[in-house]
Design an enzyme around this catalytic site. Structure first.
Site, short mmCIF file in Angstrom:
data_model
loop_
_atom_site.label_atom_id
_atom_site.label_comp_id
_atom_site.label_asym_id
_atom_site.label_seq_id
_atom_site.Cartn_x
_atom_site.Cartn_y
_atom_site.Cartn_z
N GLU A 3 -46.54 -14.84 77.75
CA GLU A 3 -46.45 -14.13 76.48
C GLU A 3 -45.34 -14.77 75.64
OE1 GLU A 3 -45.78 -9.44 75.21
OE2 GLU A 3 -44.66 -10.29 76.89
N LYS A 51 -53.33 -7.91 72.68
CA LYS A 51 -52.72 -6.88 73.52
C LYS A 51 -53.07 -5.50 72.98
CE LYS A 51 -48.15 -5.74 75.48
NZ LYS A 51 -46.71 -6.12 75.45
N CYS A 60 -47.98 -8.34 79.94
CA CYS A 60 -46.64 -7.77 80.17
C CYS A 60 -46.68 -6.26 80.42
CB CYS A 60 -45.74 -8.12 78.99
SG CYS A 60 -43.97 -7.88 79.32
#
Length: 537
Positions: A295, A354, A406
């Site tokens: 990321e 995301k 994440c």
């Protein structure tokens, strides 16, 4: 009043010889439960990574059970809150590494409310038959609530996430994090019940057989179930293998300031990929089928900035394999935290945005209110990120790679639906550089180990600054990097397509445990109401 004689020439004086000791005993009895509640919370924290003391969770819940059993709901509310503070204050200290203690304290104060409510519920069911079952289910119900509210939830600190090295781990494949966490909490409460009954037998010479059976089963059944679930854990290849490369480029310096040096971060990851390409050419390492960047490895939008696109394209051509690049892109005036599949021939092809963006990290709830409290806090998130809407599964050289970026690794649904959409391997690209060398990266790595077992998939964790890792479907880490060093990992890993019971069942085990909790709480409240009515007749 007692009057005692004194020596000659001195007046008589009042002397209640037992009063000081009595006051001291009362004070001790008053202070012991809150102290034990807070310290047992700290003990639970100590069971979490980077320590491998998973078993400390059992005595932590045993003490918590002792503290709560038979208390009024008001007392239990306060004791539960102290337990939550003891657990969450040290566990989440990393949230204040760069922004100061304010947000950290605020987060813990809010999250501990859920633990306090669970404490009140546990006290209510503690006089029921088989109370450890109802109490453990209540804890999971509290976790379910924390994972959803406020601001779409914050599941950090689920009991399951502290069990990556524990004997209960196979239960993740059976029923996911709710079943794994339930087993741990049930064993802890059962352990207290065994001790309580042993002491009762010594004092009275007798104990109810049903209570003894429940206590023993509360500990024995979770261990037996974990042993029975071990065949569900396998790292056998079902769809062949793939050679994967994980790149950790590192960042120019620690802390939030690295975002001001976005080009350096991109260059570092491209440089490490080119170093890998040179080692492949020299025969020092195997050629990967695909490469995974973390990321924020390209916070410069490659769709807008030709120089960033050229850097990525050069790296992809050097290694001769597709790269999953973590970028920050803007479309239609909206920001997205995006993974971009960059082919060495075709350039960017697939994308994944995301979906579970982080409150106070990627978007700022209550912006005007927070700005009124401290305007510096609003500068942390100048523009909110938008959420994606579709699961991310990249086709990388014939392998289906599921993406959970994440923070998403903490959410059951965000990992599971990559597998239900065909992922044969899972990648958790992350950026932990803003959290320095705190325990955050180890806590997140443990989550990925749980996810590997839960869905029986290899999980890769490419991180900008570490710890990057490759995790087998049995939860074992086979390779990992250090922190704040450039490095790469290359390994042949199994591709799997079968689904574990946890994957197939999805949210159903959690719903079942919430219903058990509601049933126990309803039973306890009903029993108390009937008792009060009987007393008034």
């Amino acid at each position: 009043m007692t009057v005692t004689a004194t020596s000659v020439g001195q007046p008589d004086r009042l002397e209640p010889p037992t009063a000081p000791a009595s006051r001291g005993a009362r004070l001790l009895r008053r202070l012991l439960p809150p102290a034990a509640a807070a310290l047992s919370g700290v003990l639970l924290y100590a069971s979490f990574p980077p320590r491998t003391l998973w078993w400390l969770a059992l005595p932590a819940f045993a003490v918590f059970g002792w503290v709560l059993r038979g208390r009024s709901w008001k007392a239990a509310l306060g004791l539960g809150y102290l337990f939550g503070l003891g657990f969450l204050l040290p566990l989440l200290v990393w949230t204040g590494v760069e922004v100061g203690p304010g947000p950290w304290i605020a987060l813990v104060v809010i999250e501990a409310v859920f633990v306090a409510l669970v404490g009140a519920g546990v006290a209510a069911v503690s006089k029921l038959p088989a109370w450890p079952v109802w109490a453990a289910a209540l804890w999971i119900a509290g976790e379910a609530a924390r994972a959803r509210v406020p601001f779409r939830g914050f599941p950090w600190g689920k009991i399951a996430f502290g069990q990556a090295d524990g004997v209960f781990l196979p239960l993740a494949a059976l029923g996911g994090t709710p079943v794994l966490g339930f087993a741990v909490v049930l064993s802890g409460f059962g352990l207290y019940e065994i001790v309580r009954l042993v002491l009762e037998r010594r004092r009275t010479g007798e104990v109810r057989r049903s209570a003894a059976a429940v206590a023993l089963l509360s500990v024995a059944v979770p261990f037996a179930a974990a042993a029975a679930a071990r065949p569900l854990v396998s790292d056998k290849a079902e769809d062949g293998t793939a050679t994967v490369a994980v790149i950790q480029g590192n960042v120019p310096r620690l802390g939030l300031e690295f975002n001001a040096q976005r080009r350096a971060v991109l260059d570092y990851h491209a440089r490490e990929t080119e170093r890998l390409a040179a080692d492949v050419k020299a025969g020092r390492t195997a050629k990967p089928d695909f490469v995974l960047w973390p990321e924020n490895s390209s916070d410069i939008d490659p769709y807008v900035n030709a120089d960033a696109a050229a850097v990525i394209d050069k790296a992809a051509k050097a290694i001769g394999a597709p790269i999953s690049v973590g970028g920050v892109v803007e479309r239609g005036g909206k920001l997205y935290n995006e993974q971009i599949l960059w082919d060495p021939v075709k350039g960017p092809t697939q994308t994944y945005d995301k979906r579970q963006v982080q409150p106070f990290g990627e978007y700022l709830p209550l912006r005007s209110f927070i700005g009124a409290v401290n305007e510096n806090w609003t500068s942390m998130v100048r523009q909110d990120f938008s959420r994606g809407s579709k699961p991310g599964v990249f086709d990388m050289d014939g392998a289906k790679v599921g993406l959970a970026t994440c923070y998403e690794a903490a959410f059951d649904w965000a990992v599971r639906d990559t597998v239900t959409h065909g992922a044969q391997i899972i990648s958790v690209p992350s950026n932990n550089a803003t959290f320095d060398r705190s325990e955050m990266t180890y806590q997140q790595l443990a989550m990925s180990r749980i996810r590997a077992v839960e869905h029986s998939r290899t999980v890769t964790v490419p991180v900008t600054s570490g710890v990057s890792a490759i995790i087998m479907p049995d939860g074992k880490i086979t390779q990992k990097t250090g922190m704040f060093v450039p490095d790469y990992l290359v390994q042949k890993v199994p591709l799997r397509s079968s689904e574990t019971p946890a994957t197939r069942l999805g949210i159903l085990p959690e719903i079942a445990l919430v219903l058990v909790a509601a049933g126990g709480l309803g039973w306890a409240i009903g029993t108390r109401v009937r008792a009060r009515r009987g007393a008034t007749l």
